[in-house]
Design a protein around this motif. Structure first.
Motif, PDB file in Angstrom:
ATOM      1  N   SER A 334     -65.232 -71.562  53.766  1.00 22.29           N
ATOM      2  CA  SER A 334     -63.822 -71.544  54.179  1.00 22.29           C
ATOM      3  C   SER A 334     -63.549 -72.656  55.187  1.00 22.29           C
ATOM      4  O   SER A 334     -62.552 -72.617  55.908  1.00 22.29           O
ATOM      5  CB  SER A 334     -63.449 -70.186  54.780  1.00 22.29           C
ATOM      6  N   THR A 335     -64.433 -73.640  55.234  1.00 24.98           N
ATOM      7  CA  THR A 335     -64.315 -74.778  56.163  1.00 24.98           C
ATOM      8  C   THR A 335     -64.224 -74.282  57.599  1.00 24.98           C
ATOM      9  O   THR A 335     -63.468 -74.817  58.411  1.00 24.98           O
ATOM     10  CB  THR A 335     -63.106 -75.678  55.816  1.00 24.98           C
ATOM     11  N   GLY A 336     -64.998 -73.253  57.910  1.00 26.86           N
ATOM     12  CA  GLY A 336     -65.016 -72.745  59.276  1.00 26.86           C
ATOM     13  C   GLY A 336     -64.054 -71.603  59.491  1.00 26.86           C
ATOM     14  O   GLY A 336     -63.716 -70.852  58.567  1.00 26.86           O
ATOM     15  N   GLY A 337     -63.594 -71.485  60.739  1.00 26.27           N
ATOM     16  CA  GLY A 337     -62.842 -70.318  61.166  1.00 26.27           C
ATOM     17  C   GLY A 337     -61.537 -70.091  60.440  1.00 26.27           C
ATOM     18  O   GLY A 337     -60.769 -71.024  60.198  1.00 26.27           O
ATOM     19  N   VAL A 338     -61.277 -68.819  60.129  1.00 23.93           N
ATOM     20  CA  VAL A 338     -60.012 -68.430  59.485  1.00 23.93           C
ATOM     21  C   VAL A 338     -59.294 -67.339  60.271  1.00 23.93           C
ATOM     22  O   VAL A 338     -58.142 -67.019  59.996  1.00 23.93           O
ATOM     23  CB  VAL A 338     -60.244 -67.960  58.032  1.00 23.93           C
ATOM     24  N   THR A 339     -59.990 -66.725  61.240  1.00 24.75           N
ATOM     25  CA  THR A 339     -59.343 -65.758  62.120  1.00 24.75           C
ATOM     26  C   THR A 339     -59.546 -66.212  63.562  1.00 24.75           C
ATOM     27  O   THR A 339     -60.400 -67.056  63.852  1.00 24.75           O
ATOM     28  CB  THR A 339     -59.926 -64.341  61.978  1.00 24.75           C
ATOM     29  N   MET A 340     -58.754 -65.632  64.459  1.00 25.15           N
ATOM     30  CA  MET A 340     -58.853 -66.020  65.855  1.00 25.15           C
ATOM     31  C   MET A 340     -58.586 -64.827  66.750  1.00 25.15           C
ATOM     32  O   MET A 340     -57.575 -64.131  66.598  1.00 25.15           O
ATOM     33  CB  MET A 340     -57.846 -67.126  66.170  1.00 25.15           C
ATOM     34  N   LEU A 341     -59.523 -64.575  67.649  1.00 26.66           N
ATOM     35  CA  LEU A 341     -59.304 -63.632  68.738  1.00 26.66           C
ATOM     36  C   LEU A 341     -58.907 -64.486  69.927  1.00 26.66           C
ATOM     37  O   LEU A 341     -59.730 -65.214  70.484  1.00 26.66           O
ATOM     38  CB  LEU A 341     -60.572 -62.821  69.022  1.00 26.66           C
ATOM     39  N   SER A 342     -57.653 -64.443  70.282  1.00 21.09           N
ATOM     40  CA  SER A 342     -57.063 -65.412  71.198  1.00 21.09           C
ATOM     41  C   SER A 342     -57.514 -65.194  72.638  1.00 21.09           C
ATOM     42  O   SER A 342     -58.056 -64.136  72.988  1.00 21.09           O
ATOM     43  CB  SER A 342     -55.541 -65.312  71.127  1.00 21.09           C
ATOM     44  N   PRO A 343     -57.262 -66.169  73.511  1.00 21.37           N
ATOM     45  CA  PRO A 343     -57.552 -65.967  74.933  1.00 21.37           C
ATOM     46  C   PRO A 343     -56.842 -64.750  75.512  1.00 21.37           C
ATOM     47  O   PRO A 343     -57.406 -64.043  76.355  1.00 21.37           O
ATOM     48  CB  PRO A 343     -57.058 -67.266  75.572  1.00 21.37           C
ATOM     49  N   GLU A 386     -63.931 -55.576  50.827  1.00 20.96           N
ATOM     50  CA  GLU A 386     -64.453 -56.936  50.919  1.00 20.96           C
ATOM     51  C   GLU A 386     -63.375 -57.870  51.459  1.00 20.96           C
ATOM     52  O   GLU A 386     -62.212 -57.797  51.062  1.00 20.96           O
ATOM     53  CB  GLU A 386     -64.921 -57.442  49.554  1.00 20.96           C
ATOM     54  N   VAL A 387     -63.775 -58.778  52.338  1.00 17.20           N
ATOM     55  CA  VAL A 387     -62.849 -59.751  52.911  1.00 17.20           C
ATOM     56  C   VAL A 387     -62.690 -60.921  51.944  1.00 17.20           C
ATOM     57  O   VAL A 387     -63.679 -61.513  51.501  1.00 17.20           O
ATOM     58  CB  VAL A 387     -63.350 -60.257  54.276  1.00 17.20           C
ATOM     59  N   LEU A 388     -61.441 -61.249  51.621  1.00 20.07           N
ATOM     60  CA  LEU A 388     -61.111 -62.391  50.775  1.00 20.07           C
ATOM     61  C   LEU A 388     -60.283 -63.388  51.586  1.00 20.07           C
ATOM     62  O   LEU A 388     -59.461 -62.996  52.417  1.00 20.07           O
ATOM     63  CB  LEU A 388     -60.310 -61.970  49.543  1.00 20.07           C
ATOM     64  N   ILE A 389     -60.515 -64.671  51.343  1.00 18.72           N
ATOM     65  CA  ILE A 389     -59.806 -65.740  52.047  1.00 18.72           C
ATOM     66  C   ILE A 389     -59.122 -66.634  51.024  1.00 18.72           C
ATOM     67  O   ILE A 389     -59.711 -66.984  49.997  1.00 18.72           O
ATOM     68  CB  ILE A 389     -60.784 -66.574  52.901  1.00 18.72           C
ATOM     69  N   GLY A 390     -57.886 -67.012  51.312  1.00 17.06           N
ATOM     70  CA  GLY A 390     -57.142 -67.875  50.400  1.00 17.06           C
ATOM     71  C   GLY A 390     -56.622 -69.114  51.098  1.00 17.06           C
ATOM     72  O   GLY A 390     -56.911 -69.383  52.259  1.00 17.06           O
ATOM     73  N   GLY A 391     -55.832 -69.893  50.375  1.00 19.79           N
ATOM     74  CA  GLY A 391     -55.185 -71.053  50.971  1.00 19.79           C
ATOM     75  C   GLY A 391     -56.036 -72.310  50.980  1.00 19.79           C
ATOM     76  O   GLY A 391     -57.088 -72.405  50.346  1.00 19.79           O
ATOM     77  N   GLY A 392     -55.559 -73.285  51.750  1.00 17.35           N
ATOM     78  CA  GLY A 392     -56.159 -74.612  51.752  1.00 17.35           C
ATOM     79  C   GLY A 392     -57.485 -74.730  52.455  1.00 17.35           C
ATOM     80  O   GLY A 392     -58.097 -75.806  52.440  1.00 17.35           O
ATOM     81  N   HIS A 393     -57.973 -73.649  53.081  1.00 22.30           N
ATOM     82  CA  HIS A 393     -59.287 -73.684  53.717  1.00 22.30           C
ATOM     83  C   HIS A 393     -60.421 -73.527  52.707  1.00 22.30           C
ATOM     84  O   HIS A 393     -61.568 -73.856  53.011  1.00 22.30           O
ATOM     85  CB  HIS A 393     -59.415 -72.538  54.730  1.00 22.30           C
ATOM     86  N   VAL A 394     -60.120 -72.987  51.527  1.00 22.06           N
ATOM     87  CA  VAL A 394     -61.181 -72.639  50.579  1.00 22.06           C
ATOM     88  C   VAL A 394     -61.819 -73.896  50.003  1.00 22.06           C
ATOM     89  O   VAL A 394     -61.140 -74.829  49.574  1.00 22.06           O
ATOM     90  CB  VAL A 394     -60.622 -71.755  49.447  1.00 22.06           C
ATOM     91  N   MET A 395     -63.143 -73.911  49.993  1.00 28.39           N
ATOM     92  CA  MET A 395     -63.906 -75.066  49.523  1.00 28.39           C
ATOM     93  C   MET A 395     -63.476 -75.505  48.138  1.00 28.39           C
ATOM     94  O   MET A 395     -62.886 -74.763  47.353  1.00 28.39           O
ATOM     95  CB  MET A 395     -65.395 -74.718  49.496  1.00 28.39           C
ATOM     96  N   LYS A 396     -63.844 -76.735  47.802  1.00 26.28           N
ATOM     97  CA  LYS A 396     -63.582 -77.253  46.470  1.00 26.28           C
ATOM     98  C   LYS A 396     -64.435 -76.524  45.439  1.00 26.28           C
ATOM     99  O   LYS A 396     -63.940 -76.066  44.411  1.00 26.28           O
ATOM    100  CB  LYS A 396     -63.870 -78.755  46.448  1.00 26.28           C
ATOM    101  N   ARG A 397     -65.729 -76.416  45.719  1.00 27.95           N
ATOM    102  CA  ARG A 397     -66.664 -75.758  44.796  1.00 27.95           C
ATOM    103  C   ARG A 397     -68.064 -75.826  45.384  1.00 27.95           C
ATOM    104  O   ARG A 397     -68.297 -76.481  46.399  1.00 27.95           O
ATOM    105  CB  ARG A 397     -66.667 -76.453  43.437  1.00 27.95           C
ATOM    106  N   TYR A 398     -69.015 -75.152  44.717  1.00 34.33           N
ATOM    107  CA  TYR A 398     -70.432 -75.356  44.974  1.00 34.33           C
ATOM    108  C   TYR A 398     -70.906 -76.533  44.114  1.00 34.33           C
ATOM    109  O   TYR A 398     -70.585 -76.616  42.930  1.00 34.33           O
ATOM    110  CB  TYR A 398     -71.250 -74.116  44.609  1.00 34.33           C
ATOM    111  N   TRP A 399     -71.683 -77.402  44.735  1.00 32.95           N
ATOM    112  CA  TRP A 399     -72.160 -78.604  44.057  1.00 32.95           C
ATOM    113  C   TRP A 399     -73.049 -78.242  42.867  1.00 32.95           C
ATOM    114  O   TRP A 399     -74.039 -77.530  42.998  1.00 32.95           O
ATOM    115  CB  TRP A 399     -72.939 -79.451  45.070  1.00 32.95           C
ATOM    116  N   ARG A 400     -72.654 -78.722  41.695  1.00 31.47           N
ATOM    117  CA  ARG A 400     -73.430 -78.557  40.468  1.00 31.47           C
ATOM    118  C   ARG A 400     -73.830 -77.101  40.216  1.00 31.47           C
ATOM    119  O   ARG A 400     -74.946 -76.819  39.773  1.00 31.47           O
ATOM    120  CB  ARG A 400     -74.684 -79.438  40.514  1.00 31.47           C
TER     121      ARG A 400
END
Length: 537
Positions: A334-343, A386-400
């Protein structure tokens, strides 16, 4: 090298984009190769990297990246080729990453803690055209050569290789000017999968620009900031701070600590304003007496992830450091963090203290769902799924690896994390059982299937199951339950030593139990819950 202290150049307030991080000229961060280009053009004398030996300005870094790009082109590397780097965090990592990007290659970060056979597998899978080995990685030269890597560069120099300084000597610092398309792979990390083999995770430029957006706007980074990421750059969380710092013109401190006390000293000596640390390290630091007498006025943010911090420890850390705390949950996929526990969430009232056990709420423009793992139907607050993530953070694919990609990403683009979780009524996400049985040891992900696959190669092991057990130092550690081969005689110490020759030490079991049979259910499925119940303490 330049050491001038630059004038503060803040990002104009009108330069905001709800979806992307922005360059100092207001354009979207959509290409990795543009980060040093744009920053060097605006604040060339601003310090980009600090090491104990020297400082590097953004202009220095940009010119060195252009030299790397030209050296790669001269060595026959083409756009789309992989360029691997194995080594501890160093300025050369950044120069190679940005330089490979400038000529269209795909920087590929490898875990420098892996054993030779593990690196050999990844090189065989990635087939990089070039590899740069950091200091202390010279033992991997024959591994890279046996894997058929055409260009092997070593920072320290090594027989049969090109030294990094010689490689760049007399190479023009001319930017090739490559601009990657939005669907082209821009960066590749490797992680271990439940099949026991590492998988390459392809990320695009837009993935990166969207993933760092929330931190870009929140962290108050500018040309006066000093950011420390002791987390290795082969982790998306470690590299993420480096990228955000680069976009915002902050200095990135590269100094490897030897102990919690040493880290405290580093934070003080360099007046660090932003730091990333795993929870166990924060706990270690708070336990040091000198932490309570130090001046923490420069420290603005402590960012952590991989697991929540126990509430008493977090309250103590907040009191000691007096800075803002931020937690994030995400995956490399998911290219890193998708949730945030704020200050603000870290300074709770009695009514909201339970939120400290959560990983926060989804970041802006990042859809997160909790679904039934079988039907993928959304579940109401309080129900685990199960936790699912969507949007532009999701990787392109697994290589080969089309089959793994299809298993991880649904037809409509949702990433299946394999993590169990639930939302509360206020939209905070809580993680529960890990559906993939992953072990988090000192911030490192350890997949039992990978460890099991290695251990079954031992001639005295007939069957093995690996579980996570509590560790006061690392949070969790691997523990092996072994069924010996009939007639074999083997000890716990022998198995651990055998594993350490073949795997990174953080993956190796810290203990071994010997049993006659492993517990199975009526369908023949291994009951790891029974093993955790028996050996988890």
């Amino acid at each position: 090298m330049q050491t001038t202290t630059p004038t503060l150049v803040p990002t104009p307030p009108e330069y905001r984009d709800p979806e992307y991080a922005l360059h100092p000229d207001g354009t979207r961060v959509e290409r990795l190769e543009d980060i040093t280009r744009r920053r060097a053009a605006v604040t060339p004398d601003a310090v980009a990297v600090i090491t104990p030996e020297a400082t590097t300005t953004f202009l220095d870094l940009d010119l060195e990246a252009s030299q790397v790009a030209q050296a790669l082109l001269a060595g026959g590397v083409a756009a789309g080729d992989r360029v691997a780097y194995v080594g501890e965090n160093a300025p050369s990592f950044l120069a190679v990453m940005y330089g490979a990007s400038k000529m269209g290659a795909v920087p590929t970060a490898l875990n420098f803690r892996l054993a030779g056979p593990e690196v050999a597998y990844i090189l065989g899978n990635a087939e990089p055209a070039a590899i740069v080995l950091g200091r202390g990685m010279e033992h991997l030269v024959p591994v890279a050569q046996d894997a058929g890597v055409r260009l092997v560069v070593t920072l320290a120099g090594h027989p049969g290789t090109t030294s990094y300084d010689d490689w760049l000597a007399d190479v023009p610092a001319t930017d090739p000017g490559y601009s990657r398309g939005p669907d082209e792979s821009a960066l590749m990390f490797y992680t271990s999968g439940t099949t026991g083999h590492p998988k390459g995770i392809e990320l695009t430029g837009p993935n990166i620009g969207k993933a760092i957006a929330a931190m870009h706007y929140l962290l108050e980074l500018d040309t006066t900031s000093v950011a420390l990421a002791p987390v290795p750059f082969f982790h998306v969380s470690g590299l993420g701070l480096a990228l955000v710092a680069g976009v915002n013109g902050a200095a990135l401190l590269l100094r490897n600590q030897t102990s919690p006390a040493d880290l405290l000293s580093i934070l003080q000596e360099y007046r660090v304003s932003h730091a990333v640390a795993v929870p166990t390290l924060i706990q270690f630091m708070v336990a040091q007496p000198e932490a309570r007498t130090a001046d923490w006025s420069a420290l603005k943010y402590l960012i952590y992830g991989s697991s929540p911090i126990p509430e008493p420890v977090l309250r103590e850390a907040t009191e000691v450091f007096g800075c803002k705390f931020l937690q994030s949950y995400g995956l490399t996929e998911s290219t890193g963090g998708v949730t945030m526990l704020s200050p603000e969430d870290h300074r709770p009232t009695p009514e909201t203290a339970h939120r400290l056990r959560s990983v926060g709420r989804p970041m802006p423009n990042v859809p997160v769902r909790v679904v039934d793992p079988t039907t993928l139907a959304d579940l109401p607050p309080g129900e685990r799924g199960e936790v699912l993530i969507g949007g532009g953070h999701v990787m392109k694919r697994y290589w080969r690896n089309d089959s793994a990609t299809a298993a991880a990403i649904t037809d409509d683009g949702w990433l299946r994390t394999g993590d169990g979780g639930s939302f509360d009524e206020d939209g905070y996400l809580y993680l529960h059982d890990r559906l993939k049985d992953m072990i988090v040891s000192g911030g490192e992900n350890v997949y039992p299937a990978e460890v099991e696959s290695t251990l079954t190669g031992h001639p005295s092991i007939a069957q093995v199951a690996v579980i996570g057990v509590p560790s006061e130092r690392w949070g969790e550690s691997a523990y092996a339950v072994v069924v010996p081969t009939p007639g074999a005689t083997v000890t716990e110490g022998e198995i651990i030593a055998w594993a350490r020759e073949r795997m990174a030490h953080f993956k190796c079991p810290v203990g071994v139990a010997f049993v006659e049979t492993l517990p199975l259910n009526a369908s023949g499925k291994l009951l790891k819950t029974a093993l955790r119940s028996e050996y988890g303490a």
